[in-house]
Design an enzyme around this catalytic site. Structure first.
Site, PDB file in Angstrom:
ATOM      1  N   CYS A  17      -6.525  -5.700  -7.306  1.00 10.70           N
ATOM      2  CA  CYS A  17      -6.302  -5.248  -5.920  1.00 10.70           C
ATOM      3  C   CYS A  17      -5.583  -6.263  -5.135  1.00 10.70           C
ATOM      4  O   CYS A  17      -5.079  -5.961  -4.055  1.00 10.70           O
ATOM      5  CB  CYS A  17      -7.489  -4.528  -5.297  1.00 10.70           C
ATOM      6  SG  CYS A  17      -8.915  -5.355  -5.348  1.00 10.70           S
ATOM      7  N   HIS A  18      -5.906  -7.603  -5.223  1.00  9.37           N
ATOM      8  CA  HIS A  18      -5.321  -8.540  -4.781  1.00  9.37           C
ATOM      9  C   HIS A  18      -3.614  -8.535  -4.595  1.00  9.37           C
ATOM     10  O   HIS A  18      -3.208  -9.219  -3.832  1.00  9.37           O
ATOM     11  CB  HIS A  18      -5.685  -9.971  -5.077  1.00  9.37           C
ATOM     12  CG  HIS A  18      -5.493 -10.482  -6.322  1.00  9.37           C
ATOM     13  ND1 HIS A  18      -5.808  -9.990  -7.572  1.00  9.37           N
ATOM     14  CD2 HIS A  18      -4.342 -11.250  -6.728  1.00  9.37           C
ATOM     15  CE1 HIS A  18      -5.370 -10.357  -8.649  1.00  9.37           C
ATOM     16  NE2 HIS A  18      -4.295 -11.125  -8.148  1.00  9.37           N
TER      17      HIS A  18
ATOM     18  N   TYR B 290       0.948  -1.214   0.020  1.00 16.63           N
ATOM     19  CA  TYR B 290      -0.024   0.135   0.177  1.00 16.63           C
ATOM     20  C   TYR B 290       0.835   1.142  -0.031  1.00 16.63           C
ATOM     21  O   TYR B 290       0.566   2.300  -0.747  1.00 16.63           O
ATOM     22  CB  TYR B 290      -0.802  -0.043   1.347  1.00 16.63           C
ATOM     23  CG  TYR B 290      -1.818  -1.041   1.129  1.00 16.63           C
ATOM     24  CD1 TYR B 290      -3.139  -1.056   0.445  1.00 16.63           C
ATOM     25  CD2 TYR B 290      -1.797  -2.235   1.924  1.00 16.63           C
ATOM     26  CE1 TYR B 290      -4.144  -2.182   0.625  1.00 16.63           C
ATOM     27  CE2 TYR B 290      -2.625  -3.441   2.024  1.00 16.63           C
ATOM     28  CZ  TYR B 290      -3.842  -3.101   1.191  1.00 16.63           C
ATOM     29  OH  TYR B 290      -4.650  -4.155   1.104  1.00 16.63           O
TER      30      TYR B 290
ATOM     31  N   ASN C   1     -12.836  -1.053  -4.471  1.00 17.99           N
ATOM     32  CA  ASN C   1     -12.830  -1.271  -5.759  1.00 17.99           C
ATOM     33  C   ASN C   1     -13.456  -2.529  -5.891  1.00 17.99           C
ATOM     34  O   ASN C   1     -13.067  -3.618  -5.530  1.00 17.99           O
ATOM     35  CB  ASN C   1     -11.394  -1.279  -6.376  1.00 17.99           C
ATOM     36  CG  ASN C   1     -11.098  -1.734  -7.742  1.00 17.99           C
ATOM     37  OD1 ASN C   1     -11.652  -1.056  -8.582  1.00 17.99           O
ATOM     38  ND2 ASN C   1     -10.433  -2.863  -7.655  1.00 17.99           N
TER      39      ASN C   1
END
Length: 96
Positions: free
Chosen positions: A57-58, A27, A50
């Site tokens: 995003c994983h 992040y 999202n």
């Protein structure tokens, strides 16, 4: 994409969309890539909201290697996806 999506969120989504299969970013790294060194939590907020399947995003994890949450099935689903892409995970942490 929502009309009210911020410029920050659009940049985050673009960065994350381009993380290659089998690779991860933290992040904090995503925040730095969009010019916000202190924006790791904000990146997490963008990822949490999202649901665009083109945004992987994983592939975004915590700086300490912990998987973090995943809004499409929780940590177990995230771990399964990452492992299927060849990411090494031991005891719930990405081996960097």
């Amino acid at each position: 994409m929502k009309a009210n999506t911020s410029e920050f969120a659009l940049k985050v989504l673009d960065i994350v969309r381009n993380i290659k299969k089998g690779k991860i970013m933290t992040y904090k790294e995503v925040a730095a890539a969009v010019g916000s060194r202190q924006g790791a939590r904000a990146v997490g907020t963008v990822m949490k909201s999202n649901y665009d399947a083109s945004v992987s995003c994983h592939r975004v994890v915590r700086s300490d290697g912990k998987i973090g949450d995943y809004n499409r099935g929780g940590q177990e689903a995230k771990i399964k996806l990452l492992k299927s892409e060849g990411v090494n995970i031991i005891n719930g942490r990405v081996v960097i």
